[in-house]
Design an enzyme around this catalytic site. Structure first.
Site, short mmCIF file in Angstrom:
data_model
loop_
_atom_site.label_atom_id
_atom_site.label_comp_id
_atom_site.label_asym_id
_atom_site.label_seq_id
_atom_site.Cartn_x
_atom_site.Cartn_y
_atom_site.Cartn_z
N ASP A 98 0.58 -1.14 -0.33
CA ASP A 98 0.06 0.04 0.32
C ASP A 98 1.45 1.21 -0.25
O ASP A 98 2.08 1.44 0.66
CB ASP A 98 -1.07 0.08 1.66
CG ASP A 98 -2.25 0.98 0.85
OD1 ASP A 98 -1.77 2.04 0.39
OD2 ASP A 98 -2.83 1.31 2.96
N ASP A 100 0.61 5.58 0.12
CA ASP A 100 -0.25 6.15 0.04
C ASP A 100 0.20 7.59 0.31
O ASP A 100 1.53 8.41 0.41
CB ASP A 100 -0.79 5.92 1.45
CG ASP A 100 -2.49 6.96 1.69
OD1 ASP A 100 -2.59 7.51 0.94
OD2 ASP A 100 -2.58 6.43 3.30
N ASP A 297 3.12 0.54 3.58
CA ASP A 297 2.22 0.75 4.58
C ASP A 297 2.95 -0.55 5.56
O ASP A 297 2.50 -1.47 4.89
CB ASP A 297 0.94 0.52 4.83
CG ASP A 297 0.71 1.05 6.02
OD1 ASP A 297 0.59 0.55 6.32
OD2 ASP A 297 -0.29 2.11 6.24
#
Ligand SMILES: [Zn+2]
Length: 395
Positions: A98, A100, A297
């Protein structure tokens, strides 16, 4: 919740439901072995431990229950419907990355944060426990500049390269998260999927370049008996971080013959050429060590029972599609209304707060509290899910 916002929530839910009747879902071939989880409108908890035997069964569920968020597990289970991990019987867990935009260095500082009162619509720029007007607890909303989403897209591209070339996996789904990030779901064969959190942590450390030392990479030389012995820069034909740094050098180095050497075309180069340009090459190598770091992440990567957003579903934080992307589409990624299935609609909305200018899907929006306005469906749904406007009706 006030009557008006309940009405707004009903309109949003109807829009989501209509979308799910025609949504193009992209499910892993082994989705029957995965746990599905949903967050429904007006609920802060998850409905978990669901499983589906066919896509049509899943679609019926989506249309009937119309979730705000939809996920499936990165893990495969013998029985995904059981509630305890032991009873579920985990077979293995895929790799899930992930990226972000708000975790990329430099982007946190550029984000604009508001604290919005869900009851009366008051907006605060500093954290407050209680609304000064009505006592309700304001909700934090972070707005990330869109150039940070471009940076996240660039990081995702670097990651796709590492997954293919360094980790050796080809079977992956890249998606825009439907908010401000990107997900990469790497489907692993059962034996590899058994790897635990420690092995996953090593991947994380590799992505961050931990242990990559500048002094091992730079061009150096010694002179002996009128001869020059040079340690050349990293080349693309090498592996791992040396290959990645060489890629950066090849696209940034202005000295043509050395750039070609780094790319691996000529096998040799006159050592004096490398010595003459060592300073410029080494400066780029130093840059590359930072530029090629990938920030994912950590919690998502290490968690063996993580949930993945379903490609083709809607992200209830912004009303945008969780959209599958090819590497080329990732390269040309633009955050705009084409990511919303509601782009063709016009909504009548009422602003809940005075705010702006605010960049929303590539356009600047200004709101004045209480004012009724017409807005396109993509931005209207986006602002409504952020709590900044109420949807009055679809025009
Ligand atoms: Zn208030």
């Amino acid at each position: 919740m006030s009557k008006r916002s309940t009405k707004s929530s009903t309109v949003l839910r109807t829009l989501f439901r209509e979308y799910y009747t025609r949504a193009e879902l992209l499910l892993p071939p082994d989705f029957q072995l995965r746990e599905f989880a949903f967050q429904l409108f007006g609920s802060s908890t998850y409905v978990r431990h669901k499983s589906f035997i066919s896509e049509s069964e899943l679609r019926s569920y989506l249309v009937q229950h119309t979730p705000l968020h939809a996920y499936f597990s990165a893990a495969r289970y013998l029985d995904p419907t059981r509630t305890s991990m032991e009873e579920k019987g985990r077979i293995g867990t895929d790799l899930v990355f992930d990226i972000d935009a708000d975790h990329i260095p430099g982007c946190e500082e550029e984000a604009v944060t508001y604290y919005l009162c869900p009851e009366c619509g008051a907006a605060y720029t500093e954290p407050v426990d209680k609304c000064q007007h009505c006592g309700a607890k304001p909700i934090k909303q972070v707005f990330i500049p869109e150039k940070c989403i471009q940076r996240a897209a660039h990081q995702a591209l670097l990651l796709v390269d590492v997954i293919r070339e360094d980790l050796g996996h080809k079977n992956m789904t890249i998606t825009f998260s439907g908010h401000r990030g990107f997900h990469i779901h790497v489907m692993l064969p059962d034996d590899v999927a058994k790897m635990g959190s420690e092995a996953r942590r090593e991947i994380l450390q590799y992505l961050l370049g931990e242990g990559v030392l500048l002094e091992d990479l730079v061009v150096t030389h010694v002179k002996r008996r009128r001869r020059i012995y040079v340690r050349p820069p990293p080349r693309i034909v090498e592996g791992g971080w040396r290959r990645r740094i060489a890629k950066y050098l090849a696209s940034h180095l202005r000295v043509r013959d050395i750039a070609l050497f780094v790319e691996g075309r000529p096998h040799t180069i006159d050592p004096s050429r490398l010595v003459a340009h060592a300073e410029a090459i080494n400066k780029l190598i130093e840059e590359a060590v930072y530029a090629m770091r990938i920030y994912v992440d950590e919690k998502v990567l290490l968690d063996l029972s993580r949930l993945v957003r379903m490609p083709g579903s809607l992200n209830g934080k912004a009303g945008l599609l969780v959209k599958p992307l090819s590497p080329n589409e990732l390269q040309d990624f633009v955050l705009d209304e084409s990511l919303s299935p509601f782009a063709g609609l016009t909504l009548r909305v009422r602003a809940r707060i005075s705010i702006g200018p605010l960049e929303v899907l590539g356009e600047v929006v200004r709101l004045r509290r209480g004012e009724l306005m017409k807005i396109d469906g993509a931005r209207g749904v986006f602002l409504a899910l952020k709590g900044l406007v109420e949807v009055v009706e679809v025009d």
